[in-house]
Design a protein around this motif. Sequence first.
Motif, PDB file in Angstrom:
ATOM      1  N   ILE A 143       0.845  -1.210   0.000  1.00  0.00           N
ATOM      2  CA  ILE A 143       0.000   0.000   0.000  1.00  0.00           C
ATOM      3  C   ILE A 143       0.873   1.250   0.000  1.00  0.00           C
ATOM      4  CG2 ILE A 143      -1.662   1.292   1.393  1.00  0.00           C
ATOM      5  CD1 ILE A 143      -2.926  -1.312   2.174  1.00  0.00           C
ATOM      6  N   LEU A 144       2.011   1.210   0.690  1.00  0.00           N
ATOM      7  CA  LEU A 144       2.945   2.335   0.655  1.00  0.00           C
ATOM      8  C   LEU A 144       3.446   2.593  -0.759  1.00  0.00           C
ATOM      9  CD1 LEU A 144       4.724   4.453   2.082  1.00  0.00           C
ATOM     10  CD2 LEU A 144       6.406   2.637   2.460  1.00  0.00           C
ATOM     11  N   SER A 145       3.721   1.529  -1.506  1.00  0.00           N
ATOM     12  CA  SER A 145       4.138   1.694  -2.896  1.00  0.00           C
ATOM     13  C   SER A 145       3.031   2.319  -3.738  1.00  0.00           C
ATOM     14  CB  SER A 145       4.534   0.339  -3.480  1.00  0.00           C
ATOM     15  OG  SER A 145       4.887   0.451  -4.839  1.00  0.00           O
ATOM     16  N   ASP A 146       1.786   1.939  -3.486  1.00  0.00           N
ATOM     17  CA  ASP A 146       0.662   2.549  -4.210  1.00  0.00           C
ATOM     18  C   ASP A 146       0.501   4.019  -3.838  1.00  0.00           C
ATOM     19  OD1 ASP A 146       0.218   0.099  -5.353  1.00  0.00           O
ATOM     20  OD2 ASP A 146      -1.298  -0.498  -3.899  1.00  0.00           O
ATOM     21  N   ILE A 147       0.735   4.360  -2.572  1.00  0.00           N
ATOM     22  CA  ILE A 147       0.645   5.758  -2.147  1.00  0.00           C
ATOM     23  C   ILE A 147       1.721   6.587  -2.844  1.00  0.00           C
ATOM     24  CG2 ILE A 147       0.917   7.308  -0.176  1.00  0.00           C
ATOM     25  CD1 ILE A 147      -0.389   5.197   1.554  1.00  0.00           C
ATOM     26  N   ILE A 148       2.928   6.020  -2.959  1.00  0.00           N
ATOM     27  CA  ILE A 148       3.998   6.725  -3.668  1.00  0.00           C
ATOM     28  C   ILE A 148       3.612   6.947  -5.127  1.00  0.00           C
ATOM     29  CG2 ILE A 148       6.396   6.537  -4.445  1.00  0.00           C
ATOM     30  CD1 ILE A 148       7.027   5.066  -1.888  1.00  0.00           C
ATOM     31  N   SER A 149       2.973   5.956  -5.735  1.00  0.00           N
ATOM     32  CA  SER A 149       2.525   6.121  -7.124  1.00  0.00           C
ATOM     33  C   SER A 149       1.484   7.231  -7.253  1.00  0.00           C
ATOM     34  CB  SER A 149       1.953   4.805  -7.640  1.00  0.00           C
ATOM     35  OG  SER A 149       2.932   3.783  -7.631  1.00  0.00           O
ATOM     36  N   LEU A 150       0.572   7.328  -6.281  1.00  0.00           N
ATOM     37  CA  LEU A 150      -0.449   8.377  -6.333  1.00  0.00           C
ATOM     38  C   LEU A 150       0.150   9.763  -6.097  1.00  0.00           C
ATOM     39  CD1 LEU A 150      -3.386   6.646  -4.420  1.00  0.00           C
ATOM     40  CD2 LEU A 150      -3.200   7.061  -6.878  1.00  0.00           C
ATOM     41  N   LEU A 151       1.102   9.852  -5.161  1.00  0.00           N
ATOM     42  CA  LEU A 151       1.691  11.151  -4.860  1.00  0.00           C
ATOM     43  C   LEU A 151       2.613  11.644  -5.965  1.00  0.00           C
ATOM     44  CD1 LEU A 151       2.490  10.780  -1.048  1.00  0.00           C
ATOM     45  CD2 LEU A 151       0.586  11.992  -2.125  1.00  0.00           C
ATOM     46  N   THR A 152       3.133  10.757  -6.771  1.00  0.00           N
ATOM     47  CA  THR A 152       4.020  11.138  -7.882  1.00  0.00           C
ATOM     48  C   THR A 152       3.344  10.922  -9.232  1.00  0.00           C
ATOM     49  OG1 THR A 152       5.008   8.923  -7.876  1.00  0.00           O
ATOM     50  CG2 THR A 152       6.080  10.610  -6.530  1.00  0.00           C
ATOM     51  N   PHE A 153       2.024  10.989  -9.245  1.00  0.00           N
ATOM     52  CA  PHE A 153       1.310  10.765 -10.497  1.00  0.00           C
ATOM     53  C   PHE A 153       1.620  11.858 -11.519  1.00  0.00           C
ATOM     54  CE2 PHE A 153      -2.558  11.196 -13.145  1.00  0.00           C
ATOM     55  CZ  PHE A 153      -2.535   9.946 -13.738  1.00  0.00           C
ATOM     56  N   HIS A 154       1.844  13.101 -11.053  1.00  0.00           N
ATOM     57  CA  HIS A 154       2.170  14.187 -11.990  1.00  0.00           C
ATOM     58  C   HIS A 154       3.542  13.959 -12.632  1.00  0.00           C
ATOM     59  CE1 HIS A 154       3.654  15.001  -8.041  1.00  0.00           C
ATOM     60  NE2 HIS A 154       4.310  16.096  -8.386  1.00  0.00           N
ATOM     61  N   ILE A 155       4.489  13.421 -11.877  1.00  0.00           N
ATOM     62  CA  ILE A 155       5.791  13.105 -12.459  1.00  0.00           C
ATOM     63  C   ILE A 155       5.656  12.013 -13.517  1.00  0.00           C
ATOM     64  CG2 ILE A 155       8.088  12.210 -11.947  1.00  0.00           C
ATOM     65  CD1 ILE A 155       7.936  13.503  -9.247  1.00  0.00           C
ATOM     66  N   TYR A 156       4.792  11.046 -13.252  1.00  0.00           N
ATOM     67  CA  TYR A 156       4.549   9.998 -14.245  1.00  0.00           C
ATOM     68  C   TYR A 156       3.921  10.584 -15.507  1.00  0.00           C
ATOM     69  CZ  TYR A 156       2.296   6.011 -16.488  1.00  0.00           C
ATOM     70  OH  TYR A 156       1.877   5.078 -17.405  1.00  0.00           O
ATOM     71  N   CYS A 157       2.983  11.493 -15.347  1.00  0.00           N
ATOM     72  CA  CYS A 157       2.365  12.136 -16.517  1.00  0.00           C
ATOM     73  C   CYS A 157       3.402  12.929 -17.317  1.00  0.00           C
ATOM     74  CB  CYS A 157       1.223  13.045 -16.076  1.00  0.00           C
ATOM     75  SG  CYS A 157      -0.199  12.174 -15.390  1.00  0.00           S
ATOM     76  N   PHE A 158       4.279  13.669 -16.619  1.00  0.00           N
ATOM     77  CA  PHE A 158       5.325  14.423 -17.315  1.00  0.00           C
ATOM     78  C   PHE A 158       6.237  13.479 -18.106  1.00  0.00           C
ATOM     79  CE2 PHE A 158       5.159  17.869 -13.801  1.00  0.00           C
ATOM     80  CZ  PHE A 158       3.929  18.275 -14.285  1.00  0.00           C
ATOM     81  N   TYR A 159       6.566  12.363 -17.488  1.00  0.00           N
ATOM     82  CA  TYR A 159       7.446  11.404 -18.161  1.00  0.00           C
ATOM     83  C   TYR A 159       6.769  10.821 -19.405  1.00  0.00           C
ATOM     84  CZ  TYR A 159       9.380   6.771 -19.086  1.00  0.00           C
ATOM     85  OH  TYR A 159       9.874   5.662 -19.697  1.00  0.00           O
ATOM     86  N   VAL A 160       5.484  10.488 -19.301  1.00  0.00           N
ATOM     87  CA  VAL A 160       4.774   9.913 -20.448  1.00  0.00           C
ATOM     88  C   VAL A 160       4.663  10.941 -21.572  1.00  0.00           C
ATOM     89  CG1 VAL A 160       2.567   8.987 -21.238  1.00  0.00           C
ATOM     90  CG2 VAL A 160       3.525   8.233 -19.062  1.00  0.00           C
TER      91      VAL A 160
END
Length: 537
Positions: free
Chosen positions: A343-360
């Motif tokens: 769940i901590l890994s999923d929280i990290i994914s949610l908190l860095t979702f904007h970084i993922y969008c920038f990368y995509v």
Amino acid sequence: MVLKAFFPTCCTSADSGLLVGRWVPEQSSAVVLAVVHFPFIPVQVKELLAQVQQASQVSVAVLGTWCHRRQETEESLGHFLEGLGALFSHEPWLQLCRERGSKSWSCKATRRQGPAPLAPVCEDQVMLVFYDQRKVLLSRLHPPAALPEHQAGDATASTGGLAAVFDTVARSEVLFQSDRFDDGPVRLTHWQSEGVEASILVELAKRAAGPICLLLACLLSLISAASSCWKANTLVSVLLDMALGLLLLSWLHRKDRFAQLAEALVPVADRVAEELQHLLQWLMGVPAGLKMNRALDQVLGRFFLYHIHLWISYIHLMSPFIEHILWHLGLSACLGLTVALSILSDIISLLTFHIYCFYVYGARLYCLKIHGLSSLWRLFRGKKWNVLRQRVDSCSYDLDQLFIGTLLFTILIFLLPTTALYYLVFTLLRLLVVTVQGLVHLLVDLINSLPLYSLGLRLCRPYRLAAGVKFRVLEHEAGRPLRLLMQVNPLPFSRVVRIYRLPSCGRPPKHSWGSLCRRLLFGELIYPWRQRGDRQD
């Protein structure tokens, strides 16, 4: 012919009697399991061996006689032992004798050279090998990857011929339990004979305690049943996971740490968004002295700044509910530490979702330009990509196509540095996030797959996991039988982990460094999870 006789060390002081064990013809060796003492009735001995053979599927038989000459004279007993070969016929017939008042032994193996009773008798040489019956019974022999070095007076043995010895002792456990308290018609000596008094006390305590000891006996039987298979490692891993999860849950509930985490989460998210804004403003200027395309730089910078503004608004909108969300998510720790880490890994994914969008966004834009430049480069060389045949074919282009291609190639080649810089920065940020998540998943995989029970067994009872044996010479004199002591070599810790490691449920895809660099160079998306079309390198 040289015969090997494996003799248990617990029987070296036993009274005279019969040698009970198994003959292994392919190895030319005899495995002695117990000594039957006088007085006995031959019919009862044969019935006991038949019961053991039916229960264990081991061809147990009387291999010969054992004579322990003590201080008093036993001349009549020696003649009696020689005559037992007619009652218990076995080829070869072993005759082991320990001399009176000394540590010397005499070993002899006789066999008839024909089926007739009056056929001549030949005598074979015997090599006596002592072994610890309890350790061999509890050991699980593994084929060794690397045998230990030779030491003074030691010789290393392979596991090829020893597997039958270990298997015989392990499967003959019924024989060791049949006469534990000396209350049967046949009196035996084996490894449990050294602790008969303690066994009687334990049995009396079990009968006196009643239900509590019955429950303990059931638990011990469950553990012993689990220890004989891979379920023991799984059981210990699950118990440790649950214990660590409950410990984490108690730590979070102590001193209201959910509120502290909720109060610290929003400032951290704001700080990350502020640093991203500074980074984008730096990219919209003259980053590291590089001359960027002004128009494209401003468009990309404002596009990403708008996404950051949306992300900050979303975080502040969710801030009143973060404490309740964390409290409910923290309850998942009672299911185990691995669940909380996932769940901590999923929280990290949610908190860095904007970084993922920038990368995509940056990867797709960069990949589009790379493919466009490669297609236009083939146009200049008079080539084209054949989609149907999946190959590059020759093609003739007219002047207008070449002019348009040259114009587009010039535009893309001048816009590529700006796009590549944004792609490089956001790829590094994405790789940082993936690295943090990879460490979390590595910890989860370590908890789920580490064979803790086997490691504890190797640490506390090293003989239980055997990598082979070594022989130490006890006596080597002319005219005397060679006497060796067989010792168990424990399995190394690295091989214990490699052999008993539990399979992981969700392993990430394994890409080679070449494949990873190629994907990064051409702008292909890097995912930490396995996709359906991925090929395994």
